[in-house]
Structure formats: structure tokens, C-alpha cells
Design a protein around this motif. Structure first.
Motif, PDB file in Angstrom:
ATOM      1  N   UNK A  26      38.268  26.336  40.981  1.00 16.76           N
ATOM      2  CA  UNK A  26      39.728  26.392  41.132  1.00 16.76           C
ATOM      3  C   UNK A  26      40.447  26.368  39.797  1.00 16.76           C
ATOM      4  N   UNK A  27      39.928  25.569  38.847  1.00 18.69           N
ATOM      5  CA  UNK A  27      40.664  25.447  37.580  1.00 18.69           C
ATOM      6  C   UNK A  27      40.265  26.515  36.573  1.00 18.69           C
ATOM      7  N   UNK A  28      39.400  27.460  37.005  1.00 15.17           N
ATOM      8  CA  UNK A  28      39.083  28.576  36.137  1.00 15.17           C
ATOM      9  C   UNK A  28      37.913  28.347  35.196  1.00 15.17           C
ATOM     10  N   UNK A  29      37.349  27.140  35.185  1.00 15.74           N
ATOM     11  CA  UNK A  29      36.169  26.899  34.365  1.00 15.74           C
ATOM     12  C   UNK A  29      35.041  27.837  34.777  1.00 15.74           C
ATOM     13  N   UNK A  78      29.234  32.610  41.519  1.00 21.50           N
ATOM     14  CA  UNK A  78      30.586  32.423  42.056  1.00 21.50           C
ATOM     15  C   UNK A  78      31.067  33.752  42.637  1.00 21.50           C
ATOM     16  N   UNK A  79      31.594  33.704  43.857  1.00 16.82           N
ATOM     17  CA  UNK A  79      32.081  34.927  44.506  1.00 16.82           C
ATOM     18  C   UNK A  79      33.432  35.371  43.966  1.00 16.82           C
ATOM     19  N   UNK A  80      33.681  36.668  44.017  1.00 17.59           N
ATOM     20  CA  UNK A  80      35.048  37.164  43.926  1.00 17.59           C
ATOM     21  C   UNK A  80      35.796  36.598  45.123  1.00 17.59           C
ATOM     22  N   UNK A  81      37.007  36.176  44.904  1.00 14.37           N
ATOM     23  CA  UNK A  81      37.724  35.545  46.006  1.00 14.37           C
ATOM     24  C   UNK A  81      39.020  36.256  46.304  1.00 14.37           C
ATOM     25  N   UNK A  82      38.897  37.558  46.597  1.00 10.60           N
ATOM     26  CA  UNK A  82      40.093  38.265  47.034  1.00 10.60           C
ATOM     27  C   UNK A  82      40.254  38.048  48.551  1.00 10.60           C
ATOM     28  N   UNK A  83      41.249  38.680  49.095  1.00 12.22           N
ATOM     29  CA  UNK A  83      41.586  38.418  50.490  1.00 12.22           C
ATOM     30  C   UNK A  83      40.411  38.710  51.432  1.00 12.22           C
ATOM     31  N   UNK A  84      39.621  39.745  51.116  1.00 10.16           N
ATOM     32  CA  UNK A  84      38.494  40.060  51.988  1.00 10.16           C
ATOM     33  C   UNK A  84      37.471  38.942  52.020  1.00 10.16           C
ATOM     34  N   UNK A  85      37.181  38.381  50.846  1.00  6.29           N
ATOM     35  CA  UNK A  85      36.202  37.291  50.806  1.00  6.29           C
ATOM     36  C   UNK A  85      36.707  36.043  51.525  1.00  6.29           C
ATOM     37  N   UNK A  86      38.019  35.828  51.421  1.00  5.24           N
ATOM     38  CA  UNK A  86      38.586  34.639  52.028  1.00  5.24           C
ATOM     39  C   UNK A  86      38.857  34.822  53.508  1.00  5.24           C
ATOM     40  N   UNK A 168      53.587  45.415  50.291  1.00 10.19           N
ATOM     41  CA  UNK A 168      53.658  45.303  48.834  1.00 10.19           C
ATOM     42  C   UNK A 168      53.705  43.876  48.350  1.00 10.19           C
ATOM     43  N   UNK A 169      53.565  42.927  49.235  1.00 14.27           N
ATOM     44  CA  UNK A 169      53.562  41.519  48.836  1.00 14.27           C
ATOM     45  C   UNK A 169      52.242  40.895  49.256  1.00 14.27           C
ATOM     46  N   UNK A 170      51.416  40.564  48.263  1.00 15.89           N
ATOM     47  CA  UNK A 170      50.066  40.106  48.573  1.00 15.89           C
ATOM     48  C   UNK A 170      50.049  38.777  49.297  1.00 15.89           C
ATOM     49  N   UNK A 171      51.021  37.925  48.968  1.00 14.94           N
ATOM     50  CA  UNK A 171      51.052  36.635  49.650  1.00 14.94           C
ATOM     51  C   UNK A 171      51.344  36.822  51.135  1.00 14.94           C
TER      52      UNK A 171
ATOM     53  N   UNK B  97      43.270  31.852  46.895  1.00 11.46           N
ATOM     54  CA  UNK B  97      43.852  33.190  46.892  1.00 11.46           C
ATOM     55  C   UNK B  97      44.914  33.302  45.799  1.00 11.46           C
ATOM     56  N   UNK B  98      45.799  32.324  45.758  1.00 14.43           N
ATOM     57  CA  UNK B  98      46.888  32.376  44.784  1.00 14.43           C
ATOM     58  C   UNK B  98      46.371  32.294  43.351  1.00 14.43           C
ATOM     59  N   UNK B  99      45.447  31.383  43.104  1.00 10.59           N
ATOM     60  CA  UNK B  99      45.034  31.181  41.718  1.00 10.59           C
ATOM     61  C   UNK B  99      44.071  32.243  41.215  1.00 10.59           C
ATOM     62  N   UNK B 100      43.185  32.741  42.086  1.00  9.38           N
ATOM     63  CA  UNK B 100      42.172  33.676  41.583  1.00  9.38           C
ATOM     64  C   UNK B 100      42.596  35.130  41.674  1.00  9.38           C
ATOM     65  N   UNK B 101      43.760  35.390  42.234  1.00  8.74           N
ATOM     66  CA  UNK B 101      44.255  36.753  42.289  1.00  8.74           C
ATOM     67  C   UNK B 101      45.551  36.886  41.500  1.00  8.74           C
ATOM     68  N   UNK B 102      45.818  35.900  40.642  1.00  6.10           N
ATOM     69  CA  UNK B 102      47.005  35.955  39.784  1.00  6.10           C
ATOM     70  C   UNK B 102      48.263  36.303  40.572  1.00  6.10           C
ATOM     71  N   UNK B 103      48.463  35.637  41.675  1.00  7.66           N
ATOM     72  CA  UNK B 103      49.691  35.841  42.441  1.00  7.66           C
ATOM     73  C   UNK B 103      50.828  35.140  41.714  1.00  7.66           C
ATOM     74  N   UNK B 104      51.862  35.915  41.413  1.00  8.82           N
ATOM     75  CA  UNK B 104      52.968  35.329  40.653  1.00  8.82           C
ATOM     76  C   UNK B 104      53.843  34.488  41.577  1.00  8.82           C
ATOM     77  N   UNK B 105      54.582  33.586  40.952  1.00 11.78           N
ATOM     78  CA  UNK B 105      55.515  32.785  41.739  1.00 11.78           C
ATOM     79  C   UNK B 105      56.560  33.666  42.394  1.00 11.78           C
ATOM     80  N   UNK B 106      56.886  34.783  41.731  1.00 11.84           N
ATOM     81  CA  UNK B 106      57.886  35.673  42.317  1.00 11.84           C
ATOM     82  C   UNK B 106      57.398  36.260  43.640  1.00 11.84           C
ATOM     83  N   UNK B 107      56.111  36.613  43.653  1.00 14.30           N
ATOM     84  CA  UNK B 107      55.556  37.177  44.880  1.00 14.30           C
ATOM     85  C   UNK B 107      55.550  36.127  46.001  1.00 14.30           C
TER      86      UNK B 107
END
Lengths: 245, 245
Positions: A26-29, A78-86, A168-171, B97-107
DNA sequence: TATTGTTAATTTGTCTTACAAATATAACTT
DNA sequence: AAGTTATATTTGTAAGACAAATTAACAATA
């Protein structure tokens, strides 16, 4: 004296190891595709036995955070954690929520009308050519007469996801995924009814046409038509079930 | 000859056991608070060793599907799977999802404006006295000057969840949870700024007042004010970070 | 030289065995 | 009746052994 006390709780070693590794992710380490130390090394670093490490790794694997492979170039990655993985986590959570809390189709439908209406509005404004192509691919898959019920369901989910992505909004896409996944039982019901499939396919064709033409209101009214059709279908299935039961 | 082949994949025994037990939970064979057979018995039933069973159980534990306790009345039990139990999965998925996909606060903010606007509309229509009380409890917690940053965050999440619950649609609440959980990093930022806390608390007080009075439009405009304030705060923090960096 | 087959090394996956820790309940003591 | 102790049970952890999967390196062959 006001003494606030919390219940004491010993956390198992395997959970502590898993939590620490998760925090490192989570912290990017630890980044996507990074290779973790071997189980033997992790055991030495954390000063616990290898089975405890294995149990910790299974916890992370269940959350799709890591994957493992044997062999000299194998290891734990460590897996890629894009929306598909999650989406597997989302799928499980949504499905469990709906089934174990007796959420009625009406409640899902009401929620769906509100949220997908919003999605359709944004998708009509923002859909790119790639987004449209993804909807077409999903719809083409659904239209294949030789498709299995499972694949029909998957294509149905894919179509709705493609619309969410077109906002157009990933969230927003991500949040919509849990709603779309919660519809799986309904999609399962459709997939075994060939006449219902035809209706759904026809509605998706019209939705896609309206999105291409940026005609928001018509797309939304077809959406509502589809949601109501599914509710009706479900009610009929329930009546038939009660007569047989 | 057109030969479609899929990659062969052997699924580990521990995953197969976990999948079967999960299916039993999903299809209702196993219900909340049911006690599973002991690890020894499961090993005999599945014809695998006890460590393999333990690894499978850790997979299920990571998804919050089960819990374990030692002792003669202990064992492994199926969890209640209401929204609170499932929120851990959601929290992990959203945060990742938010942290590993660089989702901006704006999004996130754009998404939040759309969805929480909808929630506020429904909450003003549907909020019961219990719902209002839950908001008050969360707000009272937030107002406590001696509260720790962690508890301030938790109360912030609780306030927003209470509003989602007040929509009267459980599916919508559930879907909103993943959005609210994705805001955790932002909430963390607020919690350490005492002046920001005052602003947030004031905004929540006004939101609660407007919901009580069923004044939808004003509640929503305060929400937008808060979302914009958070964006501004975040931007300032980013600028300060860059000057220091 | 290119292709196929074999071998060795490495890492995860599974198993056996043993013991510790936590827990509730029954039995005993005060 | 309240407190203490002993017991049985189940999960938690560890040590050791071996199997399965995988890749790289090397050898044999066309």
C-alpha cells in the motif's frame, strides 16, 4: 478516574506478517511485479517458521495482492492492481452482500436506475471511440448464438462495465463495478432464457446506438425499460417457483 | 485446422478447498455463525493434510468469510456478512485502487460530487429518526476535542456512511461504502490539521441541520463547499510538499 | 546452425510429526 | 457463593522431509 479499555486481542503471527506485507504494498515500498524474498528468507527476516509465512502469503493471495510460481525463476510476486485485478474482491463482496442480506431485486433495481442513469449521462458526454469499440465487442460477444450461458453473463457484465468506463471517471467506474457484480445472479437467470436473451440484446443494441448519437434521454429510457423487464422476468420466475414449490 | 487452446493451469489444493468452502457459504449450505468441522476432520473429508486445510482457511479469513477461536468450544465459524463485515474487503480494494492507479483527488472529488449529491437527495427524503441519530453520534464523536486523529477519521467515515444508510437503499449504501473508503487518505490528511477539523465539523453540522429540515438543495451546496475545500487543502499540501522536496 | 532431449538447481506445494497457546467447563477449595 | 485449579479440546506454530513445477544449461542429432 475514567479508564477506557478495549478488549485485549492477540493477533496471530500469520496475520501480522500479512498485514505488514500488505502495508508495504500500500505504501509503495513494494510495487507491481516486484519479487518478494523466498519463503525461507521471509521466515528468517520475520523470525517465524516457513508455514507461518505460507499462511500469511495465502491471506495476501486471497486478496489478489500477490501470485506465486515454482522454479528457479519463480517466487512470490506483487500483482498489478488495476480494476480488473481488484474485481474479484469486489465480486465476492457484492455477491455475498446481496445474497446474505436478502437484498431484493427491487432494491438493486432502484439503486441501479439512479446510478446507471448518472453513468449514461456521463457516458454520452465522454465516450471515446475506444469506449464505443469496447461496448461493441461486448455486444458482439453477446449476439453470438453459440455462446454458453456463462459467457453470455460475462459479456453482459462487460457491456455494462464498458459503459461505466466511458464516463471517463475511473473512480466512478470502480464504484460501479461493485453494483454491476451484484447483478450476477440476475444475469445468470437471463442467460438460460433464450427469448430473454433476445430482448436484452435488442435493448443493448438500442442503448449503444443512442450512446453513439449522444442521445442521453433515449438511452436512459431504454435502460429503465431493461431494468423493469428484468424485474418482471424475476417476478414471473418467482411465481413459477412458488407454484412448483 | 483452427485449434483454440487455453493455457493449462493447475489450481493448488488449498485454493480448491477454499473455493469449495466459499461456494458452500455463497449457496447457503453454510450460514452465519455455523461452525465448520475441525481442521482434522476437514483434512479427512477433503483427503488432504491439515496444513493444506489451514492455508485454505487463511484464504477465507482474509476475505472475512470466517473467524477462528481456540479451545473446546472453539473452532472455525462463518461470519455474519453484513456491510460492516464486508467493508474490510471494500476498504482494501478501494484504497489499493486509488493508490496504485494514481487516481487524483480531482477524479475522486468529481465522482463524489455526483454520487453524494444523489445520496443527499434520497437521504433528505427518506432519513428516519434512527438515521438522524446515527449522524448525530458520528458528529458528536468528531466534535470531541480530545479525539485522536485515527478516531477522527473513523468518525468522518461513519458520518458519511450514516448519510448513505439514510437513503433507505441498502445496495446504494453498500456501493457508496467503497467510495467513502477510497477517501481515507484524504481524511487522514484532515485529521492532523486542527483548523481543517473545525471547518469540516462546521460543515457537517450544517449538513445535518439541512437534512433534518429536509432542505436538499442547501445540504448539497454545503457538500460541494466541503468537497472544494478538501481539494484546495490538498492542493496547498501538495505545493508545500513540493517546496520542501 | 538449429532443433530436440536431458539434467540439475531452485522455489513453491504438500505432508508428517510434535508441541504450545488459548479457552471453556468441571471439579475442588475456601 | 466465589475463587482457584485441572482437564480436554481446538487452533497456532514449528521442524523436517519430500514432491511438483519450472527454467537454464548442456548434450546429441539432423
Amino acid at each position: 478516574m475514567n479508564l477506557d479499555v478495549a478488549p485485549l486481542k492477540k493477533v496471530s503471527l500469520s496475520k501480522q506478517v500479512a498485514d505488514q506485507l500488505q502495508e508495504a504494498i500500500l505504501d509503495g515500498t513494494l510495487k507491481a511485479d516486484d519479487r518478494l524474498p523466498t519463503e525461507e528468507e521471509l521466515g528468517q527476516r520475520f523470525q517465524v517458521s516457513r508455514p507461518t509465512i505460507r499462511e500469511a502469503l495465502k491471506r495476501l493471495a486471497a486478496k489478489n495482492l500477490i501470485r506465486s510460481r515454482r522454479g528457479p525463476t519463480g517466487g512470490t510476486f506483487v500483482n498489478h492492481l488495476d480494476a480488473n485485478e481488484l474485481s474479484d474482491s469486489l465480486s465476492t463482496a457484492s455477491t455475498l452482500f446481496v445474497s446474505m442480506n436478502d437484498i431484493s431485486l427491487e432494491e438493486v433495481s432502484t439503486c441501479r436506475k439512479e446510478l446507471e442513469t448518472l453513468c449514461f449521462q456521463l457516458a454520452c458526454d465522454h465516450a471515446s471511440n475506444d469506449d464505443i469499440k469496447n461496448m461493441e465487442i461486448a455486444l458482439n460477444t453477446q449476439e453470438d448464438p453459440s455462446i454458453s450461458p456463462e459467457a453470455f453473463c460475462a459479456a453482459d457484465v462487460q457491456f455494462h462495465r464498458a459503459i461505466a468506463d466511458a464516463t471517463g471517471n475511473r473512480m466512478l467506474s470502480f464504484v460501479m463495478y461493485s453494483l454491476i457484480e451484484g447483478l450476477q445472479p440476475v444475469a445468470n437467470m437471463i442467460a438460460y432464457h433464450y427469448r430473454a436473451r433476445e430482448v436484452i440484446i435488442n435493448q443493448h443494441q438500442r442503448i449503444l446506438e443512442n450512446i453513439k448519437e449522444r442521445d442521453t434521454n433515449t438511452a436512459i429510457s431504454v435502460l429503465h425499460e431493461q431494468i423493469d423487464y428484468l424485474s418482471q422476468l424475476h417476478n414471473e420466475a418467482q411465481s413459477n417457483h412458488q407454484q412448483k414449490g
